[in-house]
Design an enzyme around this catalytic site. Sequence first.
Site, mmCIF file in Angstrom:
data_model
loop_
_atom_site.group_PDB
_atom_site.id
_atom_site.type_symbol
_atom_site.label_atom_id
_atom_site.label_comp_id
_atom_site.label_asym_id
_atom_site.label_seq_id
_atom_site.Cartn_x
_atom_site.Cartn_y
_atom_site.Cartn_z
ATOM 1 N N ASN A 76 0.860 -1.180 0.000
ATOM 2 C CA ASN A 76 0.000 0.000 0.000
ATOM 3 C C ASN A 76 0.900 1.234 0.000
ATOM 4 O OD1 ASN A 76 -1.844 2.021 0.482
ATOM 5 N ND2 ASN A 76 -2.357 1.368 2.564
ATOM 6 N N LYS B 155 0.032 4.273 -0.322
ATOM 7 C CA LYS B 155 -0.652 5.431 0.293
ATOM 8 C C LYS B 155 -0.456 6.695 -0.564
ATOM 9 C CE LYS B 155 0.023 3.239 4.719
ATOM 10 N NZ LYS B 155 0.083 3.354 6.164
ATOM 11 N N HIS C 257 -9.303 0.569 5.299
ATOM 12 C CA HIS C 257 -7.997 0.812 5.939
ATOM 13 C C HIS C 257 -8.229 1.711 7.158
ATOM 14 C CE1 HIS C 257 -3.917 2.181 6.647
ATOM 15 N NE2 HIS C 257 -3.515 1.127 5.953
ATOM 16 N N GLU D 86 -5.023 -5.567 10.723
ATOM 17 C CA GLU D 86 -4.007 -4.523 10.899
ATOM 18 C C GLU D 86 -4.238 -3.798 12.221
ATOM 19 O OE1 GLU D 86 -2.229 -3.249 6.953
ATOM 20 O OE2 GLU D 86 -4.023 -2.044 7.206
ATOM 21 N N SER E 85 3.787 -2.603 10.249
ATOM 22 C CA SER E 85 5.253 -2.571 10.329
ATOM 23 C C SER E 85 5.918 -3.887 9.926
ATOM 24 C CB SER E 85 5.713 -2.123 11.723
ATOM 25 O OG SER E 85 5.209 -0.829 11.994
HETATM 26 C C1 PEP Z 1 -0.602 -0.186 6.164
HETATM 27 O O1 PEP Z 1 -0.681 0.985 5.906
HETATM 28 O O2 PEP Z 1 -1.489 -0.964 5.797
HETATM 29 C C2 PEP Z 1 0.555 -0.645 6.927
HETATM 30 C C3 PEP Z 1 0.523 -1.844 7.432
HETATM 31 O O3 PEP Z 1 1.592 0.241 7.054
HETATM 32 P P1 PEP Z 1 3.058 -0.080 7.661
HETATM 33 O O4 PEP Z 1 3.531 -1.343 7.003
HETATM 34 O O5 PEP Z 1 3.880 1.106 7.289
HETATM 35 O O6 PEP Z 1 2.893 -0.256 9.127
#
Ligand code: PEP
Length: 253
Positions: free
Chosen positions: A9, A11, A98, A170, A216
């Site tokens: 993603n 973003k 999300h 998440e 992360s």
């Molecule tokens: C996300 O935005 O779905 C995400 C998991 O971000 P990150 O991997 O940066 O934590």
Amino acid sequence: MRKKIAAGNWKMNLTAAEAWSLAGGVLEAFEGNTKENAQVIFAPSYPYLSKVVELAASNDRVFVAGQNLHQEESGAYTGEISAAMLTSIGVTHVIIGHSERRQYFGETNAILAAKINRALAHGLVPIYCIGETLEERESGKTMEVNSTQLSEGAFHLDAENFSKLIIAYEPVWAIGTGKTASPAQAQEVHATIRSLISGKYGDGVADQISLLYGGSVKAANAAELFSQEDIDGGLVGGASMNAAEFAGIIAAL
Ligand code: PEP
């Protein structure tokens, strides 16, 4: 066999040149991957979707997702994007719910249920995101929050349609913070999600649905997370925007 998926993603990041170079680097790294059930999904910003679809056409295990869509079919919704627009350029997946959409744009489970319906009506695969905040985890509400988001957002579907979903767990406290849920913490929630799905739709549906972990994920922790029984890959933000790092994550599928 369940699909093992690494979804990136991007973003609201990257210039066009950076996006093409990132997609190219990941495609090159994935070229020699022989794991038949491994898939890669890119979720770029809207202006880049068409071109990334073109680039991804070189590999039939690489797909492109929208980061969002509007729940209505079309109309006077300035700045929004429809399911038909996404499919008309070859996009096959769409991220729905999300935590950033829930948090900053007020998207409720009811709105997300409508978005899932719209996506499915157009043949898009929804990647439906759920997850608790730190406050909710610390007050012992992790399972309750995930269960509510799952049931209110998606349990209105019949088994055939529900089977088309990818679910991403998440934990909000782990997104973009550098804090990762431990493999055991993530597995515990994934196992609960799969058992909720089994309770509603039966083992057949629960066993075949891909459950991604997000928060992360990086090359250094992906293998341990993905080795958990109910974790079928990752939805990745930060680390998906570095080709070598994302290639490392893909290699762990
Ligand atoms: C996300 O935005 O779905 C995400 C998991 O971000 P990150 O991997 O940066 O934590």
